[in-house]
Design an enzyme around this catalytic site. Structure first.
Site, short mmCIF file in Angstrom:
data_model
loop_
_atom_site.label_atom_id
_atom_site.label_comp_id
_atom_site.label_asym_id
_atom_site.label_seq_id
_atom_site.Cartn_x
_atom_site.Cartn_y
_atom_site.Cartn_z
N ASN A 70 -31.92 48.16 16.63
CA ASN A 70 -32.74 47.83 15.41
C ASN A 70 -32.69 48.63 14.38
O ASN A 70 -33.19 48.39 13.32
CB ASN A 70 -34.10 47.65 15.97
N LYS A 71 -31.74 49.76 14.27
CA LYS A 71 -31.72 50.72 12.97
C LYS A 71 -30.76 50.28 11.95
O LYS A 71 -30.07 49.37 12.24
CB LYS A 71 -31.01 51.98 13.80
N ILE A 72 -30.90 51.05 11.08
CA ILE A 72 -30.19 50.83 9.76
C ILE A 72 -28.75 50.53 9.88
O ILE A 72 -28.03 49.50 9.43
CB ILE A 72 -30.21 51.93 8.82
#
Length: 388
Positions: free
Chosen positions: A191-193
């Site tokens: 779910n990170k950048i």
């Protein structure tokens, strides 16, 4: 009835370059945990962030666990930590038999309050009970105010560990958060950048610390022709295949950040005119990535509370999530001390994270915005404005 397409909070955004690097790993049979992509990923990550040395690891949590061990945390020690964050920011403290002590947020950035940290350290110094380390979390894509936090830690010779899991691509006075303290950690969770499907990075200006991290992360195997171990190690190294994904993701980091900032601007320009809505502020000392767009809802002014809005979105297949529940309110940390807490508690009560993926379409954003506007006007029993 046709089901609406789900809009999720923050999904992976993969392009073509990642597949090229993964194919290279397969073509060269570098499927083993280590390989050339890992070395290249670490070097390229340093180039992007300005870090001196880096070790690619299996997760951000693994990186934080090693960071605490590297600065000497042992059973019975105390570690100060931001309270408004995910449990993984504090769990590794407990892995080592130490005890977290939590510090409240400020309103300027939602991150650790530097003045409160200074006061807490002064109180502890007077009774001879200083913490052995401080973990500052850079929250939701925004850097904490590092200078006064680092100054307070240096005053008492306490190592600062930066949990920059949510802040890759952000800046603090032109530099990357995660590169100021003795050790910084990052996350590449889905779910990170950017993502490696799962993974993390440990960085430090001290070459020997990073070398020790790599040693511990590969089962602490001594340099011998047979398997010999003088220390307890871990299976924490990132795989060569995952590192290939990370190399491709690094190449589009700026574009991913720009997309998430664009999401924020869309939300702010439309929802920001509604009464009771306030967005997470952007501190004037840096640039936030808006990894997640977060807002607070004053139920008296807006007409509905955060949970009513979240449930209304969920009914339309739109995922949103409350702001992190402060760690000092978590049952597992119920006996831990906390300095302050009211700010983080209020942000949790009123705070909501909106869908923020870099692959959201204009239509996705319009759906989210329209649903929130509808909740407001239904609660007020008035006709909605036409935003689009």
């Amino acid at each position: 009835m046709k089901m609406k397409k789900p809009i999720l909070l923050s999904t992976p955004h993969i392009g073509d370059r990642e597949l090229e690097f993964v194919k290279e790993a397969f073509d060269t049979n570098w499927i083993a945990p280590v390989g050339p992509h890992i070395d290249a990923f670490e070097e390229e990550f340093c180039q992007v962030t300005g870090a001196n040395y880096a070790a690619a690891l299996a997760s951000g949590t693994a990186a934080l666990h090693l960071a605490l061990q590297l600065v000497g945390i042992e059973r019975g020690d105390e570690v100060f930590c931001s309270t408004l964050t995910f449990a993984a920011s504090a769990n590794p403290i407990v892995y080592l038999g130490a005890k977290p002590v939590f510090i409240d947020s400020d309103r300027t950035s939602w991150n650790m309050n530097p003045e409160l940290l200074q006061e807490a350290l002064e109180k502890r110094a007077r009774i001879g009970k200083l913490p052995k380390a401080v973990i500052v979390v850079h929250l939701y894509g925004q850097s904490a105010d590092i200078d006064p936090i680092l100054k307070a830690c240096n005053q008492y010779d306490i190592p600062l560990i930066e949990d920059a899991a949510e802040a890759l691509g952000a800046t603090y006075k032109g530099r990357s958060p995660g590169t100021f303290g003795r050790i910084g950690i990052y996350s590449f969770n889905g779910n990170k950048i950017i993502t490696t499907s799962g993974g993390g990075m440990l960085v430090s200006p001290e070459e020997q610390l990073v070398a020790k991290a790599r040693f511990l992360a590969t089962q602490a195997r001594d340099p011998a022709p047979h398997y010999q171990h003088s220390e307890i190690g871990y299976n924490y190294r990132l795989s060569n295949v995952s590192a290939g994904i990370g190399r491709g993701q690094l190449r589009v980091l700026k574009e991913r950040v720009a997309s998430r900032q664009r999401n924020f601007r869309s939300y702010a320009s439309t929802l920001g005119i509604l009464p009771g809505i306030e967005f997470m502020p952007e501190a004037n000392y840096g640039c936030a990535t808006r990894w997640l767009t977060c807002l607070t809802i004053d139920p008296k002014a807006f007409g509905a509370d955060r949970e009513q809005v979240r449930l209304a979105l969920a009914a339309q297949q739109i995922e949103s999530r409350p702001v992190w529940k402060p760690l000092h309110l978590q049952p597992v940390f119920a006996e831990c001390e906390c300095f302050g807490g009211a700010v983080a508690e209020n942000l949790f009560t009123q705070g909501l994270c909106l869908p923020s993926g870099s692959n959201l379409t204009d239509q996705d954003l319009e759906r989210v915005i329209d649903e929130i506007i509808a909740v407001h006007y239904v609660s007020r029993k008035t006709e909605p404005l036409l935003i689009f």
